[in-house]
Every structure is written in C-alpha cells, then in structure tokens.
Design an enzyme around this catalytic site. Structure first.
Site, PDB file in Angstrom:
ATOM      1  N   ARG A  53       7.095   5.009  -9.928  1.00 41.75           N
ATOM      2  CA  ARG A  53       6.364   5.304  -8.098  1.00 41.75           C
ATOM      3  C   ARG A  53       6.742   5.382  -6.828  1.00 41.75           C
ATOM      4  O   ARG A  53       6.702   6.865  -6.099  1.00 41.75           O
ATOM      5  CB  ARG A  53       5.145   4.542  -7.621  1.00 41.75           C
ATOM      6  CG  ARG A  53       4.000   4.141  -8.189  1.00 41.75           C
ATOM      7  CD  ARG A  53       2.961   2.413  -8.985  1.00 41.75           C
ATOM      8  NE  ARG A  53       2.401   2.272  -7.599  1.00 41.75           N
ATOM      9  CZ  ARG A  53       2.490   1.202  -7.280  1.00 41.75           C
ATOM     10  NH1 ARG A  53       2.091  -0.112  -8.612  1.00 41.75           N
ATOM     11  NH2 ARG A  53       1.613   0.750  -6.259  1.00 41.75           N
ATOM     12  N   ARG A  75       0.369  13.360  -0.408  1.00 43.54           N
ATOM     13  CA  ARG A  75       0.917  12.673  -1.098  1.00 43.54           C
ATOM     14  C   ARG A  75       2.116  13.884  -2.180  1.00 43.54           C
ATOM     15  O   ARG A  75       2.942  13.768  -1.575  1.00 43.54           O
ATOM     16  CB  ARG A  75       0.598  12.154  -2.779  1.00 43.54           C
ATOM     17  CG  ARG A  75       0.122  10.322  -2.975  1.00 43.54           C
ATOM     18  CD  ARG A  75       0.186  10.781  -3.450  1.00 43.54           C
ATOM     19  NE  ARG A  75      -0.059   8.779  -3.900  1.00 43.54           N
ATOM     20  CZ  ARG A  75      -0.663   7.549  -3.441  1.00 43.54           C
ATOM     21  NH1 ARG A  75      -1.424   7.647  -3.179  1.00 43.54           N
ATOM     22  NH2 ARG A  75      -0.135   5.985  -3.737  1.00 43.54           N
TER      23      ARG A  75
HETATM   24  P1  AP5 Z   1      -1.741   4.025  -4.185  1.00 44.76           P
HETATM   25  O1  AP5 Z   1      -3.501   2.602  -4.467  1.00 44.76           O
HETATM   26  O2  AP5 Z   1      -2.227   4.862  -2.869  1.00 44.76           O
HETATM   27  O3  AP5 Z   1      -1.543   2.949  -3.797  1.00 44.76           O
HETATM   28  P2  AP5 Z   1       0.152   2.969  -3.878  1.00 44.76           P
HETATM   29  O4  AP5 Z   1       0.601   4.427  -2.637  1.00 44.76           O
HETATM   30  O5  AP5 Z   1       0.893   2.990  -4.443  1.00 44.76           O
HETATM   31  O6  AP5 Z   1       0.217   1.809  -2.817  1.00 44.76           O
HETATM   32  P3  AP5 Z   1      -0.506   0.536  -2.983  1.00 44.76           P
HETATM   33  O7  AP5 Z   1      -2.021   0.138  -3.243  1.00 44.76           O
HETATM   34  O8  AP5 Z   1       0.216  -0.497  -3.817  1.00 44.76           O
HETATM   35  O9  AP5 Z   1       0.348   0.253  -1.598  1.00 44.76           O
HETATM   36  P4  AP5 Z   1      -0.621  -0.148  -0.052  1.00 44.76           P
HETATM   37  O10 AP5 Z   1       0.658   0.171   0.626  1.00 44.76           O
HETATM   38  O11 AP5 Z   1      -1.976   0.100  -0.363  1.00 44.76           O
HETATM   39  O12 AP5 Z   1       0.532  -2.014   0.283  1.00 44.76           O
HETATM   40  P5  AP5 Z   1      -0.900  -3.072   0.602  1.00 44.76           P
HETATM   41  O13 AP5 Z   1      -1.389  -3.264   1.551  1.00 44.76           O
HETATM   42  O14 AP5 Z   1      -1.667  -3.126  -0.596  1.00 44.76           O
HETATM   43  O15 AP5 Z   1      -2.672   5.002  -5.673  1.00 44.76           O
HETATM   44  C1  AP5 Z   1      -2.183   4.761  -7.114  1.00 44.76           C
HETATM   45  C2  AP5 Z   1      -2.036   5.586  -8.079  1.00 44.76           C
HETATM   46  O16 AP5 Z   1      -3.139   6.646  -7.812  1.00 44.76           O
HETATM   47  C3  AP5 Z   1      -0.467   6.053  -7.766  1.00 44.76           C
HETATM   48  O17 AP5 Z   1       0.119   5.864  -8.242  1.00 44.76           O
HETATM   49  C4  AP5 Z   1      -1.412   7.938  -7.937  1.00 44.76           C
HETATM   50  O18 AP5 Z   1      -1.068   7.821  -9.660  1.00 44.76           O
HETATM   51  C5  AP5 Z   1      -2.974   7.828  -8.180  1.00 44.76           C
HETATM   52  N1  AP5 Z   1      -2.728   8.659  -6.186  1.00 44.76           N
HETATM   53  C6  AP5 Z   1      -3.369   7.568  -5.354  1.00 44.76           C
HETATM   54  N2  AP5 Z   1      -3.814   9.137  -4.884  1.00 44.76           N
HETATM   55  C7  AP5 Z   1      -2.979  10.233  -5.348  1.00 44.76           C
HETATM   56  C8  AP5 Z   1      -2.974  11.558  -4.484  1.00 44.76           C
HETATM   57  N3  AP5 Z   1      -3.232  11.687  -2.493  1.00 44.76           N
HETATM   58  N4  AP5 Z   1      -2.502  11.936  -5.157  1.00 44.76           N
HETATM   59  C9  AP5 Z   1      -2.114  11.843  -6.795  1.00 44.76           C
HETATM   60  N5  AP5 Z   1      -2.317  10.695  -7.017  1.00 44.76           N
HETATM   61  C10 AP5 Z   1      -2.564   9.825  -6.460  1.00 44.76           C
HETATM   62  O19 AP5 Z   1       0.019  -3.688   0.253  1.00 44.76           O
HETATM   63  C11 AP5 Z   1       0.776  -4.323  -1.056  1.00 44.76           C
HETATM   64  C12 AP5 Z   1       1.170  -5.751  -1.789  1.00 44.76           C
HETATM   65  O20 AP5 Z   1       1.286  -6.650   0.466  1.00 44.76           O
HETATM   66  C13 AP5 Z   1      -0.599  -6.726  -1.245  1.00 44.76           C
HETATM   67  O21 AP5 Z   1      -0.154  -7.658  -2.173  1.00 44.76           O
HETATM   68  C14 AP5 Z   1      -0.128  -6.844  -0.039  1.00 44.76           C
HETATM   69  O22 AP5 Z   1      -1.199  -8.535   0.304  1.00 44.76           O
HETATM   70  C15 AP5 Z   1       0.689  -7.436   0.486  1.00 44.76           C
HETATM   71  N6  AP5 Z   1       1.747  -7.548   1.722  1.00 44.76           N
HETATM   72  C16 AP5 Z   1       0.771  -6.376   3.170  1.00 44.76           C
HETATM   73  N7  AP5 Z   1       1.152  -6.419   3.938  1.00 44.76           N
HETATM   74  C17 AP5 Z   1       2.395  -7.531   3.697  1.00 44.76           C
HETATM   75  C18 AP5 Z   1       3.261  -8.098   5.052  1.00 44.76           C
HETATM   76  N8  AP5 Z   1       3.080  -7.799   6.338  1.00 44.76           N
HETATM   77  N9  AP5 Z   1       3.631  -9.618   4.290  1.00 44.76           N
HETATM   78  C19 AP5 Z   1       3.513  -9.827   3.033  1.00 44.76           C
HETATM   79  N10 AP5 Z   1       2.846  -9.151   2.349  1.00 44.76           N
HETATM   80  C20 AP5 Z   1       2.372  -8.396   2.126  1.00 44.76           C
END
Ligand code: AP5
Length: 192
Positions: free
Chosen positions: A144, A88
């Site tokens: 974020r 990240r």
């Molecule tokens: P993390 O859990 O990694 O969250 P993120 O990167 O913010 O990602 P998301 O889980 O929100 O989204 P995603 O890209 O996985 O999308 P998703 O498939 O869920 O991190 C959370 C926190 O942890 C960070 O902010 C930080 O604090 C900490 N952290 C984690 N890793 C870290 C690191 N390396 N270093 C430091 N801190 C760290 O999809 C999102 C939504 O959209 C879902 O509801 C899904 O059903 C929907 N969706 C998906 N695809 C589609 C589509 N094609 N059409 C319509 N809806 C869709």
C-alpha cells in the site's frame, strides 16, 4: 464545504474525517469504506474488489468511480462532503474534477496529512492487533505504501497547481491535528 483529504495509509484521514463530520455536519465519503461495505454485503463487485484490496493494490478506476458517483448523487452531499481515499491517481483526480463540475460542487480545499513511514507502520500494526483489517498485514501495508508513493503522491501536485493544496503535519494527538486542519479551513476550534 467540499474537502479532499489526502495522505498515506494510516496517516489519519478516516480519524480526522470523523471529527470533521461532527464539526461541520457534512458527510464523510470514504471509498475504502464503500468498498469494504460492498465486500461485507457479498456483492460480486465487493468480493472482486476485496481480492484486490487485500493485496494492497488499487481497485480499477471505473469500478470506484461508479460507486463514488452514486454516492455523490445522494441528497446529503448538497451540503458538502469530506472525501477520503479518492482520488488515488491522476486519472481519478481528473475524473473527480469533471464529475464535481457537472454537479456544481467543485473542491474547496485539498488537505494532505503528512506523516513519516515509521509512525504509519506503528499505527497500522496497532490497528491490525485491535481490529484485524484484512489489508493491514505487514506485506500488504508495504505494498500500500509503494502504491501510494508511485500513484497517489502525484495527486498532491494536481491540487497544488490549482492552488487548493495545504499540507498538515499528521503527528501528535488527534485533537491537535484536528486543530491544524480547522485552521486551514478558517474554522475556530471551540470546545463544543
Ligand atoms: P482506504 O480505506 O482508503 O485505506 P488507506 O488510504 O490505506 O487508509 P487507512 O484507512 O489505512 O488510513 P487513514 O489515513 O484513514 O488512517 P486512520 O484514520 O484509519 O483504502 C483501502 C483499500 O481500498 C486501498 O488499498 C485500495 O485497495 C482500495 N481503495 C480505496 N479507495 C480507492 C480508490 N480511490 N481507488 C482504488 N482503490 C481504492 O488511522 C490509522 C490508525 O491510526 C487508526 O487505528 C487510528 O486510530 C490511528 N490514529 C489516527 N490518528 C492518530 C494519531 N494522531 N495518533 C495515534 N494514532 C492515530
């Protein structure tokens, strides 16, 4: 195969990783999920990390790296992995490179799922209504996105310089995006 999935919050990394697990039979390692698990278990580390995540900030590099290294030493990783949420920032990218070199498992592909901010906001708002994830509030999502732009976006260049980066459009139906990713990986998308 060792894959790093990059992309802003809500771009679909977790969703696509789950599909890739079914297709490739390799584990999905999400540092966000590992941190949420630690928080749910109520460990000191997990609770401290939750405080930080709930504000949309990054958990300290050493904490996440320790957790990730422990996971990477589990036997299922020998077959490969799909890494989601790490690295990240550039320091994490460098640490990961060293750790993977040590275990003889270098990254094969880094795939960045690209999506515009408007869709991100819509998707996360929907997830907030359906699942109530603590860091999906409007204010935290804004933070974020800012953290992503400032710290995580440069990681794409790190992999581009190594000839490992491909950008995939993250709009459209989930299956279509999966198809785009599989073609980057040179894997045929059957109906199985
Ligand atoms: P993390 O859990 O990694 O969250 P993120 O990167 O913010 O990602 P998301 O889980 O929100 O989204 P995603 O890209 O996985 O999308 P998703 O498939 O869920 O991190 C959370 C926190 O942890 C960070 O902010 C930080 O604090 C900490 N952290 C984690 N890793 C870290 C690191 N390396 N270093 C430091 N801190 C760290 O999809 C999102 C939504 O959209 C879902 O509801 C899904 O059903 C929907 N969706 C998906 N695809 C589609 C589509 N094609 N059409 C319509 N809806 C869709």
């Amino acid at each position: 195969m060792r894959i790093v999935l990059l992309g802003p919050p809500g771009s679909g990394k977790g969703t696509q990783a789950a599909r890739l697990v079914e297709k490739l039979g390799i584990p999905h390692i999400s540092t966000g999920a590992l941190l949420r698990e630690a928080a749910a278990q109520g460990t000191e580390l997990g609770l401290k990390a939750k405080e930080i995540s709930d504000k949309g900030e990054l958990v300290p590099d050493d904490v996440v790296l320790d957790m990730l290294e422990e996971r990477l030493h589990q036997p299922d990783v020998k077959a490969g992995f799909i890494l989601d949420g790490y690295p990240r920032n550039l320091a994490q990218a460098e640490s990961l490179e060293k750790v993977l070199e040590r275990i003889g498992q270098p990254v094969d592909e880094a795939i960045l799922i690209d999506i515009d901010a408007e869709q991100i906001v819509q998707r996360i708002a929907k997830r907030a209504r359906e699942e109530g994830r603590a860091d999906d509030t409007e204010e935290t999502v804004r933070n974020r996105l800012r953290v992503y732009a400032e710290q995580t976006a440069p990681v794409a260049d790190f992999y581009a310089q190594r000839g490992l980066l491909t950008r995939v459009m993250g709009d459209g139906p989930i299956e279509e995006i999966l198809q785009r990713i599989l073609s980057v990986l040179n894997i045929e998308h059957g109906n199985d």
